[in-house]
Design a protein around this motif. Structure first.
Motif, PDB file in Angstrom:
ATOM      1  N   LEU A 256       0.769  -1.139   0.126  1.00 47.56           N
ATOM      2  CA  LEU A 256       0.052  -0.173   0.018  1.00 47.56           C
ATOM      3  C   LEU A 256       0.714   1.188  -0.006  1.00 47.56           C
ATOM      4  N   LEU A 257       2.242   1.128   0.295  1.00 49.64           N
ATOM      5  CA  LEU A 257       2.954   2.254   0.459  1.00 49.64           C
ATOM      6  C   LEU A 257       3.333   2.924  -1.004  1.00 49.64           C
ATOM      7  N   ASN A 258       3.163   2.008  -2.068  1.00 54.49           N
ATOM      8  CA  ASN A 258       3.392   2.323  -3.191  1.00 54.49           C
ATOM      9  C   ASN A 258       2.541   3.360  -3.691  1.00 54.49           C
ATOM     10  N   PHE A 259       1.388   3.606  -2.981  1.00 53.75           N
ATOM     11  CA  PHE A 259       0.413   4.636  -3.506  1.00 53.75           C
ATOM     12  C   PHE A 259       0.951   5.981  -2.853  1.00 53.75           C
ATOM     13  N   GLU A 260       0.196   7.401  -3.248  1.00 54.58           N
ATOM     14  CA  GLU A 260       0.930   8.490  -2.944  1.00 54.58           C
ATOM     15  C   GLU A 260      -0.277   9.250  -2.090  1.00 54.58           C
ATOM     16  N   SER A 261      -0.971   8.737  -1.265  1.00 51.75           N
ATOM     17  CA  SER A 261      -2.129   9.207  -0.522  1.00 51.75           C
ATOM     18  C   SER A 261      -1.752   9.257   0.994  1.00 51.75           C
ATOM     19  N   TYR A 262      -1.732  10.253   1.760  1.00 50.89           N
ATOM     20  CA  TYR A 262      -1.432  10.078   3.359  1.00 50.89           C
ATOM     21  C   TYR A 262      -2.381   9.142   3.870  1.00 50.89           C
ATOM     22  N   TYR A 263      -3.636   9.205   3.677  1.00 52.57           N
ATOM     23  CA  TYR A 263      -4.521   8.415   4.438  1.00 52.57           C
ATOM     24  C   TYR A 263      -4.303   6.772   4.151  1.00 52.57           C
ATOM     25  N   ILE A 264      -4.026   6.655   2.884  1.00 50.97           N
ATOM     26  CA  ILE A 264      -3.472   5.116   2.761  1.00 50.97           C
ATOM     27  C   ILE A 264      -1.998   4.961   3.500  1.00 50.97           C
ATOM     28  N   PHE A 265      -1.173   5.731   3.474  1.00 52.36           N
ATOM     29  CA  PHE A 265      -0.021   5.540   4.236  1.00 52.36           C
ATOM     30  C   PHE A 265      -0.276   5.232   5.650  1.00 52.36           C
ATOM     31  N   ALA A 266      -1.386   6.004   6.417  1.00 51.25           N
ATOM     32  CA  ALA A 266      -1.646   5.975   7.729  1.00 51.25           C
ATOM     33  C   ALA A 266      -2.349   4.441   7.798  1.00 51.25           C
ATOM     34  N   ILE A 267      -3.117   3.922   6.992  1.00 54.29           N
ATOM     35  CA  ILE A 267      -3.738   2.651   6.984  1.00 54.29           C
ATOM     36  C   ILE A 267      -2.499   1.536   7.024  1.00 54.29           C
ATOM     37  N   ALA A 268      -1.678   1.725   6.036  1.00 52.69           N
ATOM     38  CA  ALA A 268      -0.805   0.987   6.124  1.00 52.69           C
ATOM     39  C   ALA A 268       0.014   0.735   7.052  1.00 52.69           C
ATOM     40  N   SER A 269       0.465   1.868   7.487  1.00 54.37           N
ATOM     41  CA  SER A 269       1.351   2.008   9.061  1.00 54.37           C
ATOM     42  C   SER A 269       0.669   1.241  10.045  1.00 54.37           C
ATOM     43  N   PHE A 270      -0.706   1.580  10.250  1.00 56.08           N
ATOM     44  CA  PHE A 270      -1.439   0.640  11.386  1.00 56.08           C
ATOM     45  C   PHE A 270      -1.472  -0.807  11.161  1.00 56.08           C
ATOM     46  N   LEU A 271      -1.885  -1.279  10.017  1.00 55.07           N
ATOM     47  CA  LEU A 271      -1.994  -2.607   9.397  1.00 55.07           C
ATOM     48  C   LEU A 271      -0.394  -3.286   9.724  1.00 55.07           C
ATOM     49  N   HIS A 272       0.511  -2.610   9.332  1.00 52.78           N
ATOM     50  CA  HIS A 272       1.895  -3.174   9.292  1.00 52.78           C
ATOM     51  C   HIS A 272       2.491  -3.261  10.897  1.00 52.78           C
ATOM     52  N   GLY A 273       2.065  -2.256  11.672  1.00 52.26           N
ATOM     53  CA  GLY A 273       2.394  -2.222  13.290  1.00 52.26           C
ATOM     54  C   GLY A 273       1.638  -3.516  13.791  1.00 52.26           C
ATOM     55  N   PHE A 274       0.537  -3.524  13.434  1.00 47.15           N
ATOM     56  CA  PHE A 274      -0.389  -4.750  14.251  1.00 47.15           C
ATOM     57  C   PHE A 274       0.203  -5.975  13.781  1.00 47.15           C
ATOM     58  N   ALA A 275       0.437  -6.308  12.703  1.00 44.67           N
ATOM     59  CA  ALA A 275       1.020  -7.454  12.155  1.00 44.67           C
ATOM     60  C   ALA A 275       2.333  -7.771  12.660  1.00 44.67           C
ATOM     61  N   THR A 276       3.428  -6.867  12.707  1.00 44.81           N
ATOM     62  CA  THR A 276       4.713  -7.036  13.194  1.00 44.81           C
ATOM     63  C   THR A 276       4.880  -6.902  14.665  1.00 44.81           C
ATOM     64  N   GLY A 277       3.770  -6.260  15.337  1.00 42.77           N
ATOM     65  CA  GLY A 277       3.812  -6.048  16.668  1.00 42.77           C
ATOM     66  C   GLY A 277       3.361  -7.386  17.469  1.00 42.77           C
ATOM     67  N   PHE A 278       2.414  -8.255  16.651  1.00 39.10           N
ATOM     68  CA  PHE A 278       1.929  -9.343  17.093  1.00 39.10           C
ATOM     69  C   PHE A 278       3.043 -10.544  17.124  1.00 39.10           C
ATOM     70  N   PHE A 279       3.900 -10.271  15.809  1.00 38.68           N
ATOM     71  CA  PHE A 279       5.116 -11.234  15.644  1.00 38.68           C
ATOM     72  C   PHE A 279       5.942 -10.967  16.633  1.00 38.68           C
ATOM     73  N   TYR A 280       6.702  -9.666  16.898  1.00 40.86           N
ATOM     74  CA  TYR A 280       7.576  -9.592  17.786  1.00 40.86           C
ATOM     75  C   TYR A 280       7.142 -10.070  19.445  1.00 40.86           C
TER      76      TYR A 280
END
Length: 491
Positions: free
Chosen positions: A380-404
């Motif tokens: 999703l970070l390959n798009f150029e929208s700040y809102y998509i960046f925010a959504i991608a950051s949250f989803l990525h944080g949730f998934a990687t936080g669970f793994f850690y």
């Protein structure tokens, strides 16, 4: 003589350490570990905020600047094995305080660096301190909790997500008002609190009833004079030494691994006289460093390999999330908020880990699904929208936080509490390999493609999907691995 033997056996039994209650001082340990990890992981995430400041101040390219974060994070991982040995030898309290002191010294000395190479040295000290502090925090929680360990660990490890959420805006504010040098100076004062928090990781004390201590010295002298000690006497003496080990380190002592032991282990210290002394030394060193865990637990070895790949992908996003947002016109302050959103997702992922595991779901399968989610969020970070960046950051944080969070629980299941400190240390070594390769690989791709962040994110996404496939293999390896003798409470 039978009377003396009975008394000594009683003394050994009464010297055994009490199991820590699920609560009490353990609650203080969880809170202290949580706050310590908030500071430590917040510092580890500071590289993305100060990346451009380092690049402009030292007039370096992307690869040289990315090496700062690479060295910073990798040293926090490579110090994991020395941290495990230090924790087993001196306990969580001492090792945690040593880590806090190193972190403080490294941050303070960074204020006076004059070139990028001096910064490499100071961030190495900071990273080593964070690695030692991290190991002591997670092991301290494992010592105090058994039945409720997964919940306690989730609460403690959520400090990583809290640090990711709170630190970027604070560092951005300090950077704008004091520069990156002033930011590090203020951060050194904050890091000094790790020493105080680690002092709360007090070891578990062995309790001895008064009846067992009144005649202990006389009993020892009596047996020494007769020169005769029964098997019961030897067992009680060994138990007594084991209880003293708990007093010193806070970790349970290992049973004596002799050839006749019921555990089936082969002694590394009672080889024949014709044995090669160098080989004996290498075997003893390999055992104390925990290398035999790779042979006995294939799942643990594969988990370490997955950690290398995971960190290659994760570090690419963590380092270039803010520069990517700024490259499409997002203001620096708004771009820094993306790291906070990443931290919010990571916090919820770490807390959700304890909840999902408590539901008796397959940890490996759930983690594989979330790893695939992490790969999708990077795309999703390959798009150029700040809102998509925010959504991608949250989803990525949730998934990687669970793994850690789940990775420490899985390590405890694979190697047991007795070898958790060394197991975490070995695991951190593999993490360091991925951490040091991630930024360097991403920087190399940027220099090769002319600052094309999209290529970095495509590669990172592919690595996440590979990790998801490998996680599905973990349950299958349990059927073929030799296995380790682990207490049922660790599962």
């Amino acid at each position: 003589m039978a009377k003396i033997s009975t008394l000594r056996t009683r003394r050994g039994a009464e010297a055994q350490p009490d199991s820590p209650k699920e609560g009490g001082w353990g609650i203080v340990v969880v809170i202290a570990a949580h706050l310590s990890l908030v500071i430590q992981y917040g510092l580890l995430q500071s590289g993305g905020v100060m990346y451009l400041s380092w690049k402009e101040d030292f007039d370096t390219n992307d690869k040289e600047t990315a090496a700062v974060q690479s060295i910073f994070s990798s040293m926090s991982c490579f110090s994991g094995l020395p941290a495990g040995v230090l924790t087993e030898r001196f306990g969580c309290r001492v090792s945690g305080m040593v880590g806090g002191i190193l972190t403080f010294i490294g941050l303070l000395c960074s204020y006076w660096v004059t070139d990028i190479y001096q910064l490499y040295i100071t961030v190495s000290i900071i990273g080593a301190g964070i690695g030692i502090g991290y190991s002591s925090a997670v092991v301290a929680v494992a010592i105090y909790f058994k039945k409720k360990y997964k919940i306690a660990h989730a609460i403690a490890i959520s400090g990583n997500g809290m640090g990711m959420m709170a630190t970027p805006p604070i560092f951005q504010f300090l950077l704008e008002n004091f520069g990156w040098r002033g930011t590090f100076l203020i951060a050194s004062a904050i890091a000094a609190n790790i020493v105080t928090l680690s002092a709360l990781f007090r070891p578990i004390r062995a309790t001895r009833k008064s009846g067992g201590n009144l005649h202990s010295k006389h009993q020892h002298l009596a047996v020494k004079e007769t020169g005769d000690m029964s098997n019961d006497d030897q067992n009680s003496e060994e138990n007594y030494r084991h209880s003293d080990d708990v007093l010193q380190t806070g970790l349970p002592a290992e049973p004596d691994k002799t050839p006749n032991s019921s555990t089936g282990y082969v002694s590394l210290t009672t080889d024949s006289k014709n044995s090669n002394p160098i080989l004996k030394l290498l075997k003893r060193l390999a055992s104390s460093l925990g290398f035999h865990l790779f042979v006995k637990s294939y799942r643990f070895f594969l988990l370490c390999v997955i950690q290398v790949e995971f960190n290659i992908a994760y570090m690419g996003l963590a380092l270039y999330l803010v520069p990517r947002a700024q490259s499409v016109g997002v203001a620096p302050s708004s771009a820094a908020i993306l790291l906070s959103i990443l931290g919010v997702g990571s916090l919820l992922g770490r807390l959700g880990n304890g909840l999902l595991v408590s539901w008796k779901l397959s940890a490996e399968h759930v983690t594989a699904i979330l790893m695939a989610l992490a790969g999708s969020s990077v795309l999703l970070l390959n798009f150029e929208s700040y809102y998509i960046f925010a959504i991608a950051s949250f989803l990525h944080g949730f998934a990687t936080g669970f793994f850690y969070a789940i990775v420490i629980v899985l390590t405890r299941q694979f190697v047991g509490v007795r070898k958790l400190a060394v197991g975490v240390g070995l695991f951190q070594i593999f993490s360091g390999i991925g951490v040091i390769l991630g930024p360097l690989l991403a920087g190399w791709i940027l220099d090769l493609t002319g600052d094309s962040y999209q290529t970095v994110f495509y590669v990172g996404s592919a690595v996440y999907f590979i990790c998801a496939a490998q996680l599905l293999i973990l349950p299958l390896l349990r059927r073929v691995e030799p296995g380790i003798d682990i207490s049922p409470a660790d599962v």
